[in-house]
Scaffold this motif. Structure first.
Motif, PDB file in Angstrom:
ATOM      1  N   MET A   1       0.842  -1.190   0.000  1.00 35.43           N
ATOM      2  CA  MET A   1       0.000   0.000   0.000  1.00 35.43           C
ATOM      3  C   MET A   1       0.879   1.243   0.000  1.00 35.43           C
ATOM      4  N   ASN A   2       0.500   2.232  -0.774  1.00 36.20           N
ATOM      5  CA  ASN A   2       1.259   3.480  -0.878  1.00 36.20           C
ATOM      6  C   ASN A   2       0.645   4.507   0.080  1.00 36.20           C
ATOM      7  N   ILE A   3       1.406   4.894   1.108  1.00 33.25           N
ATOM      8  CA  ILE A   3       0.874   5.735   2.174  1.00 33.25           C
ATOM      9  C   ILE A   3       1.733   6.985   2.322  1.00 33.25           C
ATOM     10  N   VAL A   4       1.080   8.115   2.518  1.00 35.05           N
ATOM     11  CA  VAL A   4       1.764   9.375   2.787  1.00 35.05           C
ATOM     12  C   VAL A   4       1.352   9.857   4.171  1.00 35.05           C
ATOM     13  N   ILE A   5       2.328  10.250   4.970  1.00 34.94           N
ATOM     14  CA  ILE A   5       2.078  10.848   6.282  1.00 34.94           C
ATOM     15  C   ILE A   5       2.464  12.317   6.195  1.00 34.94           C
ATOM     16  N   ILE A   6       1.559  13.212   6.582  1.00 32.99           N
ATOM     17  CA  ILE A   6       1.854  14.644   6.581  1.00 32.99           C
ATOM     18  C   ILE A   6       2.106  15.084   8.015  1.00 32.99           C
ATOM     19  N   GLY A   7       3.315  15.559   8.254  1.00 36.69           N
ATOM     20  CA  GLY A   7       3.694  16.029   9.578  1.00 36.69           C
ATOM     21  C   GLY A   7       4.697  15.096  10.231  1.00 36.69           C
ATOM     22  N   ALA A   8       5.907  15.601  10.475  1.00 36.65           N
ATOM     23  CA  ALA A   8       6.973  14.780  11.060  1.00 36.65           C
ATOM     24  C   ALA A   8       7.162  15.089  12.538  1.00 36.65           C
ATOM     25  N   GLY A   9       6.048  15.379  13.226  1.00 32.57           N
ATOM     26  CA  GLY A   9       6.098  15.594  14.661  1.00 32.57           C
ATOM     27  C   GLY A   9       6.013  14.274  15.409  1.00 32.57           C
ATOM     28  N   ASN A  10       5.604  14.338  16.665  1.00 35.80           N
ATOM     29  CA  ASN A  10       5.594  13.149  17.516  1.00 35.80           C
ATOM     30  C   ASN A  10       4.826  11.990  16.898  1.00 35.80           C
ATOM     31  N   ILE A  11       3.545  12.197  16.632  1.00 31.43           N
ATOM     32  CA  ILE A  11       2.717  11.082  16.178  1.00 31.43           C
ATOM     33  C   ILE A  11       2.956  10.769  14.706  1.00 31.43           C
ATOM     34  N   GLY A  12       3.273  11.783  13.898  1.00 30.70           N
ATOM     35  CA  GLY A  12       3.545  11.534  12.487  1.00 30.70           C
ATOM     36  C   GLY A  12       4.783  10.674  12.289  1.00 30.70           C
ATOM     37  N   MET A  13       5.829  10.948  13.052  1.00 29.40           N
ATOM     38  CA  MET A  13       7.053  10.157  12.944  1.00 29.40           C
ATOM     39  C   MET A  13       6.799   8.710  13.357  1.00 29.40           C
ATOM     40  N   LEU A  14       6.029   8.511  14.433  1.00 27.52           N
ATOM     41  CA  LEU A  14       5.757   7.149  14.874  1.00 27.52           C
ATOM     42  C   LEU A  14       4.863   6.416  13.877  1.00 27.52           C
ATOM     43  N   MET A  15       3.852   7.083  13.336  1.00 25.45           N
ATOM     44  CA  MET A  15       2.994   6.437  12.346  1.00 25.45           C
ATOM     45  C   MET A  15       3.787   6.031  11.115  1.00 25.45           C
ATOM     46  N   ALA A  16       4.679   6.905  10.648  1.00 23.62           N
ATOM     47  CA  ALA A  16       5.493   6.578   9.475  1.00 23.62           C
ATOM     48  C   ALA A  16       6.320   5.325   9.732  1.00 23.62           C
ATOM     49  N   ALA A  17       6.929   5.260  10.922  1.00 21.71           N
ATOM     50  CA  ALA A  17       7.739   4.087  11.252  1.00 21.71           C
ATOM     51  C   ALA A  17       6.879   2.831  11.381  1.00 21.71           C
ATOM     52  N   ASP A  18       5.748   2.966  12.069  1.00 20.89           N
ATOM     53  CA  ASP A  18       4.869   1.801  12.250  1.00 20.89           C
ATOM     54  C   ASP A  18       4.375   1.258  10.914  1.00 20.89           C
ATOM     55  N   PHE A  19       3.941   2.149  10.032  1.00 21.58           N
ATOM     56  CA  PHE A  19       3.414   1.703   8.742  1.00 21.58           C
ATOM     57  C   PHE A  19       4.518   1.094   7.874  1.00 21.58           C
TER      58      PHE A  19
END
Length: 358
Positions: A1-19
């Motif tokens: 799946m092709n996913i984009v996360i907008i925002g490299a703050g606390n939760i954005g960084m963790l979501m990017a890593a988790d995904f």
């Protein structure tokens, strides 16, 4: 799946890593100011040990990557949602999932996107407590929730939203009966604001405090009393909306139930002893050898000028009095003199209720 996360703050960084930890996913992280050319992310446990490391496809300030995405998740604070919604609009395509984390107020900014065939999914709360580490592209996972609560617009895509989030977050997902539950959930707009009002209601320009107070560990009975009163007003609002529509707002849980604290004293004891919140300071800044409230903090801008103001506007629309919330709001406006306040809600009950229909 092709996913984009907008925002490299606390939760954005963790979501990017988790995904990205799922090898089936291609993850791009949009950051206004990437701190390094590296695409390698690290997730730390609370004890500073490394939980896992992973690479994302790119960390970029460019939004055009959304044109090829299956899903885009926005982790910007609420006062940035309108701007972010317009920024991604040129890249929206039919079938695109737009996730808002947390989902509150997303329904007011993404109607154009839905009209183009996109689907909105909102998380009632974040999936974990996260804090950026000092090392670039690194984040602490301080506590993961046992389950997620999600809602979707159009409402007919709720089941698909559940399956999407189960796949991405790899945790149980419960669907909410209406997206409005996310906007009326009294977490930050009541929790944060009650504490801020309690701390700073006597502050005047020229006053300083000797230290930056611990936000949660220093929680007081006065803050709990305000919180419980404001929370009750939100519950009254929910019952009024239910009486005049077919919307089910049972998912807007009272904070007394959420924290299992029916009294002022129990609430204070509970909030001041949550391990994941330990050590978190207040939104303050140094000034003249002391500390003063930092009214530019998202605790003020997002939670008062957007979260609380939305609750007030909906209450006015439904003719529900909110004296405690009004008192906090009037203090905020007179003291902080905000330049930015949400002004995007429907102006009549019919249009408002229709936002949440299929």
């Amino acid at each position: 799946m092709n996913i984009v996360i907008i925002g490299a703050g606390n939760i954005g960084m963790l979501m990017a890593a988790d995904f990205a930890h799922n090898a089936q996913n291609t993850v791009t992280l949009i950051s206004a100011h990437p701190k390094t050319d590296s695409t390698h992310l690290r997730v730390f446990n609370p004890d500073d040990s490394i939980s896992f490391e992973v690479d994302v496809a790119a960390i970029t300030p460019d939004y055009d990557v959304i044109s090829k995405a299956d899903a885009v998740f926005i982790t910007h604070p609420t006062f940035m949602l309108k701007q972010t919604a317009q920024r991604i609009l040129p890249f929206v395509h039919p079938g695109l999932w737009i996730g808002v984390v947390p989902g509150a107020m997303g329904e007011f900014y993404f109607q154009e996107h839905i009209a183009l065939g996109a689907r909105l999914v909102g998380l009632q709360r974040v999936h974990a407590v996260a804090r950026l580490a000092e090392t670039p592209n690194s984040v602490y996972a301080l506590g993961r929730k046992p389950e997620l609560f999600v809602a979707a617009l159009p409402a007919r895509y709720t089941f698909e939203a559940k399956k999407l989030c189960e796949y991405l977050f790899e945790m149980p997902v419960v669907t909410l009966p209406t997206y409005l539950i996310e906007t009326l959930t009294p977490s930050n707009p009541i929790l944060h604001t009650s504490r801020l009002f309690s701390m700073f209601k006597s502050w005047e320009p020229g006053m300083t405090y000797p230290e930056n107070f611990l936000f949660y560990e220093g929680w007081t009975d006065d803050a709990s009393q305000t919180l419980i009163a404001a929370d009750a007003e939100v519950q009254t609002l929910c019952r009024k909306i239910e009486s005049q529509s077919d919307l089910n707002l049972s998912g807007v849980r009272s904070l007394k139930d959420h924290y299992e604290s029916p009294t002022v004293e129990a609430m204070t004891a509970k909030i001041s002893h949550i391990p994941a919140f330990a050590g978190l300071s207040s939104p303050m800044k140094e000034s003249d050898g002391g500390w003063i409230p930092d009214f530019s903090s998202r605790y003020f801008v997002a939670d008062f000028a957007y979260g609380m103001k939305t609750i007030i506007d909906i209450a006015r629309l439904m003719d529900v009095p909110t004296p405690t919330i009004d008192q906090m709001w009037e203090w905020y406006v007179s003291t902080a003199q905000p330049e930015q306040i949400i002004a995007d809600l429907p102006t009549n009950q019919t249009d408002f209720i229709e936002l949440y229909q299929d």
